[in-house]
Scaffold this motif. Structure first.
Motif, short mmCIF file in Angstrom:
data_model
loop_
_atom_site.label_atom_id
_atom_site.label_comp_id
_atom_site.label_asym_id
_atom_site.label_seq_id
_atom_site.Cartn_x
_atom_site.Cartn_y
_atom_site.Cartn_z
N GLU A 1 35.71 -6.63 -81.70
CA GLU A 1 35.49 -7.84 -81.95
C GLU A 1 34.31 -8.60 -82.95
OE1 GLU A 1 34.83 -11.94 -78.64
OE2 GLU A 1 34.13 -9.49 -78.38
N GLU A 2 34.63 -9.64 -83.89
CA GLU A 2 33.96 -9.57 -84.20
C GLU A 2 33.00 -10.73 -84.39
OE1 GLU A 2 34.25 -12.26 -89.15
OE2 GLU A 2 36.29 -12.13 -87.70
N PHE A 3 31.18 -10.61 -85.29
CA PHE A 3 30.60 -11.38 -85.38
C PHE A 3 29.75 -11.88 -86.39
CE2 PHE A 3 30.67 -10.13 -80.63
CZ PHE A 3 30.97 -11.18 -79.92
N PRO A 4 29.50 -12.67 -86.89
CA PRO A 4 28.76 -13.02 -87.65
C PRO A 4 27.70 -11.59 -88.14
CG PRO A 4 28.95 -14.76 -86.87
CD PRO A 4 29.37 -13.68 -85.99
N LYS A 5 26.52 -11.40 -86.91
CA LYS A 5 25.75 -10.60 -87.58
C LYS A 5 25.98 -9.11 -87.53
CE LYS A 5 23.00 -11.05 -83.34
NZ LYS A 5 22.23 -11.56 -82.63
N GLY A 6 27.13 -9.29 -87.07
CA GLY A 6 27.16 -7.28 -86.87
C GLY A 6 27.20 -7.13 -85.80
N TYR A 7 26.86 -7.36 -84.99
CA TYR A 7 26.54 -6.99 -83.38
C TYR A 7 26.14 -8.55 -82.45
CZ TYR A 7 21.54 -7.56 -84.18
OH TYR A 7 20.30 -8.13 -83.70
N GLU A 8 26.17 -7.37 -81.14
CA GLU A 8 25.79 -9.21 -80.46
C GLU A 8 25.87 -8.54 -79.34
OE1 GLU A 8 25.28 -12.79 -79.33
OE2 GLU A 8 26.25 -12.05 -81.75
N PHE B 1 30.67 -4.23 -84.76
CA PHE B 1 31.37 -4.58 -85.14
C PHE B 1 31.29 -3.88 -86.73
CE2 PHE B 1 34.98 -7.20 -88.25
CZ PHE B 1 35.53 -6.79 -87.42
N SER B 2 31.94 -2.51 -87.58
CA SER B 2 31.27 -2.07 -88.79
C SER B 2 31.84 -2.56 -90.05
CB SER B 2 31.20 -0.46 -88.60
OG SER B 2 32.44 -1.03 -88.10
N ALA B 3 33.17 -3.46 -89.86
CA ALA B 3 33.65 -3.96 -90.76
C ALA B 3 33.11 -5.42 -91.88
CB ALA B 3 34.97 -4.29 -90.55
N GLU C 1 35.24 -12.57 -98.35
CA GLU C 1 33.58 -11.65 -98.77
C GLU C 1 32.98 -13.05 -97.75
OE1 GLU C 1 31.38 -12.33 -103.20
OE2 GLU C 1 33.32 -10.41 -102.22
N GLY C 2 31.46 -12.11 -98.00
CA GLY C 2 30.88 -13.48 -96.41
C GLY C 2 30.19 -13.76 -95.24
N SER C 3 31.95 -13.71 -94.88
CA SER C 3 32.53 -14.10 -93.32
C SER C 3 31.30 -13.39 -91.88
CB SER C 3 33.98 -13.84 -93.19
OG SER C 3 33.72 -12.53 -93.57
N ASN C 4 30.81 -12.60 -92.31
CA ASN C 4 30.04 -11.44 -91.34
C ASN C 4 29.63 -10.18 -91.74
OD1 ASN C 4 33.14 -9.76 -90.71
ND2 ASN C 4 31.93 -8.52 -90.16
N MET C 5 28.73 -9.40 -91.63
CA MET C 5 27.12 -8.42 -91.61
C MET C 5 28.02 -7.40 -91.09
SD MET C 5 25.58 -9.38 -93.85
CE MET C 5 23.67 -8.49 -93.41
N GLY C 6 28.44 -6.32 -91.50
CA GLY C 6 28.56 -5.00 -90.59
C GLY C 6 27.44 -4.58 -89.62
N ALA C 7 27.30 -3.44 -88.97
CA ALA C 7 26.10 -3.20 -88.72
C ALA C 7 26.67 -2.15 -87.59
CB ALA C 7 25.60 -4.29 -87.30
N PHE C 8 25.73 -0.93 -87.10
CA PHE C 8 25.44 -0.26 -86.28
C PHE C 8 24.24 0.67 -85.55
CE2 PHE C 8 24.36 1.85 -90.47
CZ PHE C 8 22.67 2.45 -89.90
#
Length: 436
Positions: free
Chosen positions: A49-56, A67-69, A75-82
């Protein structure tokens, strides 16, 4: 079970709810709490599930979405995170990032540097340090375009099967399907196990309810030449089908069980009148009636049209559907040979009628059904009517650069011999009502 595991999402409402994805469910904080207690766990980490900052964090921190992608929807729609859990603590530590796709020279380095300075980080590297990587990026973009072109060709070839499958899923006859239903249809009908959920943004547009209008999607896959011949073929074929069966109205009344019918019910009714109609013929005849691309028809409107055409005498069809389908198929599969067939080079800016007709004659050698000389001339005249914004050619020659829509495929005939399917939209901007 697998759908629920993969597609279910957390929500703030308690209990279980139907998901807008069309698969899985939404579940509340009470469900998460009960799950943890039942299994002796402290934390749930999930994705998909996509979130702007990559995690929630959800449900008082007891459930985390990662969300790692990055740039998932552009481009610019969301960050990735781990997330990292170090030692014996369950306290999560997040790292976010954003990977920019290939085009270093389009990247806003000044804005990125300012943002990094605020965070106390090093400035971003400049593109001259990555020349080789930029070249790799250009190759990747070309490869992506080739892949999308091949996918669009496959969709065109199986568009009638796709419409049948979509219509089966659209039980409420809204003309739309959920994203997951779109994914399953593309995978099953095209027999390609690809990431269709990701690829859909290159192929379709979603409505405000996150559903996909499948008839409008498939209607885009047609040749610009359809403006020349398709409407004549539709009228001739419908008249001749009805003229060959005097009981056609009664047959349709028995076949159509509901007031509103979908594509498959329409096909059943027409085949009850003439069982020789091909899948391609039924596809085009359905679109002849579905002017608004709604995915459903009024049974009464179809019967009224058939009634009005009932006394029309048989007339020889002006176009052969199989011949035009074969012509387009040859163009798709033999695009690299077209410059040799039509004897054009990168220096040519126009194609004389004589050379065009000879090229069509050579192209026709690979067809089981052939076009008449009159049809070839009509095709030439149609293409010649497309005017170029950049140059004027004599009336006796066809402009090869004319509005990007020369021969047979969307985006037209390029002088390097490639037929481009990088856009699903043809050069024609004519509306469905104008077309008819």
């Amino acid at each position: 079970i697998f759908q629920d595991m993969l597609w279910s999402d957390p929500a703030e409402r308690t209990g279980w709810q139907e998901s807008e994805r069309g698969a899985g469910v939404t579940f509340g904080p009470d469900v998460t709490r009960d799950f943890l207690e039942l299994n002796g766990l402290e934390l749930v980490i999930r994705s998909h599930e996509e979130f702007p900052k990559g995690y929630e964090e959800h449900h008082n921190g007891k459930l985390i979405t990662i969300f790692s992608a990055s740039n998932y929807d552009g481009e610019g729609s969301n960050m990735g995170a781990f997330v990292v859990l170090a030692g014996e603590t369950s306290e999560p530590s997040y790292t976010t990032y954003q990977v920019y796709e290939d085009e270093f020279d389009n990247y806003d380095y000044e804005s990125a540097d300012q943002a990094k300075e605020k965070e106390g980080k090093e400035p971003a590297p400049r593109p001259n340090a990555f020349g080789a990587l930029t070249r790799v990026g250009q190759k990747r973009r070309r490869f992506k375009e080739e892949v999308l072109r091949a996918l669009r060709e496959r969709i065109y070839q199986r568009r009638h099967r796709l419409l049948s499958y979509f219509s089966k899923l659209d039980r409420s006859l809204k003309g739309t399907v959920w994203k997951m239903e779109f994914v399953e249809t593309m995978r099953s009908v095209l027999n390609l196990d690809l990431p269709w959920f990701f690829l859909r943004r290159y192929l379709v547009e979603e409505g405000p309810d996150s559903r996909i209008q499948y008839v409008a999607f498939l209607h885009k896959f047609r040749s610009p030449l359809a403006k020349l011949w398709l409407n004549e073929w539709e009228k001739d074929t419908l008249q001749n089908v009805i003229a060959g069966q005097k009981m056609s109205v009664n047959i349709l009344k028995r076949s159509f069980k509901q007031e509103i019918i979908g594509y498959n019910e329409f096909c059943t009714g027409l085949r009850d009148i003439d069982h020789t109609l091909s899948e391609a013929a039924l596809f085009h005849l359905y679109l002849y009636f579905d002017l608004e691309l709604k995915g459903s028809l009024s049974a009464k409107a179809v019967i009224d049209e058939v009634t009005a055409q009932r006394d029309t005498p048989y007339r020889p069809p002006r176009w052969d559907l199989d011949a035009m389908e074969q012509l387009f198929s040859l163009v798709i599969h033999g695009r690299s040979q077209l410059p040799a067939i039509f004897k054009v080079s990168n220096k040519d800016r126009s194609l004389p009628k004589e050379k065009f007709l000879k090229g069509m004659e050579m192209l026709g050698r690979g067809m089981k059904k052939h076009l008449s000389d009159d049809q070839k001339t009509r095709i030439y005249n149609f293409l010649s009517s497309i005017r170029s914004a950049y140059s004027v050619v004599p009336n006796s020659a066809m402009n090869l650069n004319a509005t990007n829509a020369s021969l047979f495929s969307p985006e037209g005939f390029a002088l390097n011999g490639t037929f481009n399917f990088n856009s699903t939209v043809t050069s024609s901007q004519v509306t469905r009502s104008e077309e008819h």
